[in-house]
Design a protein around this motif. Structure first.
Motif, PDB file in Angstrom:
ATOM      1  N   ILE A   1      38.342   0.992 -47.913  1.00 56.12           N
ATOM      2  CA  ILE A   1      39.466   1.225 -47.355  1.00 56.12           C
ATOM      3  C   ILE A   1      40.272  -0.026 -47.755  1.00 56.12           C
ATOM      4  CG2 ILE A   1      38.560   2.154 -44.988  1.00 56.12           C
ATOM      5  CD1 ILE A   1      38.486  -0.809 -44.042  1.00 56.12           C
ATOM      6  N   LEU A   2      39.925  -0.672 -48.800  1.00 56.34           N
ATOM      7  CA  LEU A   2      40.484  -1.812 -49.143  1.00 56.34           C
ATOM      8  C   LEU A   2      41.671  -1.536 -50.407  1.00 56.34           C
ATOM      9  CD1 LEU A   2      38.104  -4.594 -49.130  1.00 56.34           C
ATOM     10  CD2 LEU A   2      39.665  -4.048 -47.660  1.00 56.34           C
TER      11      LEU A   2
ATOM     12  N   ALA B   1      36.430  -4.004 -54.481  1.00 57.19           N
ATOM     13  CA  ALA B   1      35.498  -4.119 -55.839  1.00 57.19           C
ATOM     14  C   ALA B   1      34.953  -2.702 -56.263  1.00 57.19           C
ATOM     15  CB  ALA B   1      34.365  -4.886 -55.559  1.00 57.19           C
ATOM     16  N   SER B   2      34.352  -2.007 -55.222  1.00 55.08           N
ATOM     17  CA  SER B   2      33.827  -0.491 -55.691  1.00 55.08           C
ATOM     18  C   SER B   2      34.689   0.446 -56.442  1.00 55.08           C
ATOM     19  CB  SER B   2      33.153  -0.004 -54.196  1.00 55.08           C
ATOM     20  OG  SER B   2      34.327   0.471 -53.715  1.00 55.08           O
ATOM     21  N   ARG B   3      36.012   0.430 -56.096  1.00 51.86           N
ATOM     22  CA  ARG B   3      37.088   1.333 -56.606  1.00 51.86           C
ATOM     23  C   ARG B   3      37.110   0.790 -58.165  1.00 51.86           C
ATOM     24  NH1 ARG B   3      40.406   4.383 -53.500  1.00 51.86           N
ATOM     25  NH2 ARG B   3      40.077   4.238 -51.215  1.00 51.86           N
ATOM     26  N   HIS B   4      37.078  -0.591 -58.398  1.00 52.78           N
ATOM     27  CA  HIS B   4      37.325  -0.997 -59.699  1.00 52.78           C
ATOM     28  C   HIS B   4      36.089  -0.546 -60.641  1.00 52.78           C
ATOM     29  CE1 HIS B   4      41.033  -3.671 -59.652  1.00 52.78           C
ATOM     30  NE2 HIS B   4      40.704  -3.890 -58.435  1.00 52.78           N
ATOM     31  N   VAL B   5      34.856  -0.555 -59.916  1.00 55.25           N
ATOM     32  CA  VAL B   5      33.794  -0.310 -60.849  1.00 55.25           C
ATOM     33  C   VAL B   5      33.629   1.106 -61.118  1.00 55.25           C
ATOM     34  CG1 VAL B   5      31.517  -0.536 -60.716  1.00 55.25           C
ATOM     35  CG2 VAL B   5      32.549  -2.361 -60.041  1.00 55.25           C
ATOM     36  N   SER B   6      33.997   2.006 -59.995  1.00 54.90           N
ATOM     37  CA  SER B   6      33.880   3.391 -59.940  1.00 54.90           C
ATOM     38  C   SER B   6      35.021   3.938 -61.278  1.00 54.90           C
ATOM     39  CB  SER B   6      34.000   4.232 -58.665  1.00 54.90           C
ATOM     40  OG  SER B   6      35.270   4.062 -58.379  1.00 54.90           O
TER      41      SER B   6
ATOM     42  N   LEU C   1      38.248   9.072 -49.866  1.00 57.42           N
ATOM     43  CA  LEU C   1      37.721   9.404 -48.316  1.00 57.42           C
ATOM     44  C   LEU C   1      38.573   8.370 -47.444  1.00 57.42           C
ATOM     45  CD1 LEU C   1      34.177  10.251 -49.170  1.00 57.42           C
ATOM     46  CD2 LEU C   1      35.886  11.952 -48.426  1.00 57.42           C
ATOM     47  N   ALA C   2      39.237   7.507 -47.985  1.00 55.99           N
ATOM     48  CA  ALA C   2      39.881   6.511 -47.076  1.00 55.99           C
ATOM     49  C   ALA C   2      41.268   7.049 -46.717  1.00 55.99           C
ATOM     50  CB  ALA C   2      39.975   5.075 -47.697  1.00 55.99           C
ATOM     51  N   SER C   3      42.016   7.623 -47.667  1.00 64.63           N
ATOM     52  CA  SER C   3      43.176   8.058 -47.620  1.00 64.63           C
ATOM     53  C   SER C   3      43.461   9.587 -47.054  1.00 64.63           C
ATOM     54  CB  SER C   3      44.058   7.905 -48.835  1.00 64.63           C
ATOM     55  OG  SER C   3      43.665   8.574 -49.887  1.00 64.63           O
TER      56      SER C   3
ATOM     57  N   ILE D   1      26.772   2.082 -45.316  1.00 61.85           N
ATOM     58  CA  ILE D   1      27.922   2.824 -46.130  1.00 61.85           C
ATOM     59  C   ILE D   1      29.042   3.254 -44.870  1.00 61.85           C
ATOM     60  CG2 ILE D   1      26.526   3.784 -47.697  1.00 61.85           C
ATOM     61  CD1 ILE D   1      27.121   6.668 -46.432  1.00 61.85           C
ATOM     62  N   PRO D   2      30.201   3.349 -45.661  1.00 65.40           N
ATOM     63  CA  PRO D   2      31.507   3.621 -44.902  1.00 65.40           C
ATOM     64  C   PRO D   2      31.362   4.854 -43.854  1.00 65.40           C
ATOM     65  CG  PRO D   2      32.155   2.842 -46.853  1.00 65.40           C
ATOM     66  CD  PRO D   2      30.473   3.006 -47.158  1.00 65.40           C
ATOM     67  N   SER D   3      31.545   5.066 -42.764  1.00 65.59           N
ATOM     68  CA  SER D   3      31.755   6.290 -42.083  1.00 65.59           C
ATOM     69  C   SER D   3      32.331   7.489 -42.758  1.00 65.59           C
ATOM     70  CB  SER D   3      31.915   5.989 -40.528  1.00 65.59           C
ATOM     71  OG  SER D   3      33.532   5.917 -40.701  1.00 65.59           O
ATOM     72  N   GLN D   4      33.352   7.170 -43.507  1.00 68.46           N
ATOM     73  CA  GLN D   4      33.938   8.385 -44.322  1.00 68.46           C
ATOM     74  C   GLN D   4      33.010   8.868 -45.308  1.00 68.46           C
ATOM     75  OE1 GLN D   4      35.170   5.137 -43.650  1.00 68.46           O
ATOM     76  NE2 GLN D   4      37.240   4.954 -43.367  1.00 68.46           N
TER      77      GLN D   4
END
Length: 201
Positions: free
Chosen positions: A10-11, A16-21, A42-44, A99-102
């Motif tokens: 959601i950040l 960090a996970s978005r940068h690595v993915s 899945l956040a947006s 893990i995120p609920s999303q």
């Protein structure tokens, strides 16, 4: 070759996970410029959590009478997109030890009896064989094997169980762990190391 890129943090750009993915996806594109990348944030654009009606449609062909039910269509599309993918790259932050609920809502759409696994005479058989999964995992603390908090880790262990159950054995994990330790003093180095590992896939 089709690559499904999923982010669940959601950040936004601070994730960090978005940068690595993203680094992992860039590497797959570099190796094969013809790869078709399908992105799912899945956040947006979250899937609704599974309810009884959605459960009844899992794995079935949608009929015209559900054309006005975007949540049912989205669930069916999630399964279809996953089944068509050769590679799945998932950015996974740790939220409250899991893990995120999303992301869980997405998993509930792709773990479908008769579609991605089945119950046979010898137990569960995975039907999603042949795919490669890359998990770009980020967490603030230290939860690896041997750490004091190892028993609290229900993020990576859960995801490995999910994908193994549906028949996927080619699972690569890239971890950015301890991002918040020492007041976050090591965050940049940890993230850089993880991105380099992603770029070496």
């Amino acid at each position: 070759m089709k690559l499904l890129h999923i982010d669940s943090s959601i950040l936004g750009d601070s994730s960090a996970s978005r940068h690595v993915s993203a680094a992992a996806v860039a590497q797959f594109r570099k190796k094969d410029p013809s790869v078709e990348v399908i992105s799912l944030d899945l956040a947006s654009d979250p899937l609704p959590h599974l309810d009884v009606e959605a459960l009844s449609w899992l794995g079935k062909e949608l009929t015209p009478d559900v054309s006005g039910r975007p949540e049912l269509i989205a669930g069916a599309e999630a399964l279809k997109t996953f089944q068509a993918a050769d590679i799945v790259v998932i950015g996974v932050p740790m939220y409250n030890l899991s893990i995120p609920s999303q992301l869980k809502a997405w998993i509930d759409r792709i773990m479908v009896a008769g579609q991605t696994f089945r119950y046979g005479a010898n137990g569960i058989e995975g039907l999603a064989k042949g795919k490669k999964v890359v998990l770009a995992v980020a967490r603030g603390g230290l939860y690896g094997a041997g750490s004091p908090a190892a028993s609290f880790e229900h993020q990576l262990s859960y995801l490995k169980s999910v994908f193994t159950m549906i028949g996927i054995t080619d699972i690569t994990v890239i971890e950015a762990e301890g991002l918040a330790t020492n007041g976050g003093a090591d965050r940049a180095r940890i993230l850089s190391d993880a991105e380099q590992k992603a770029s070496a896939l």
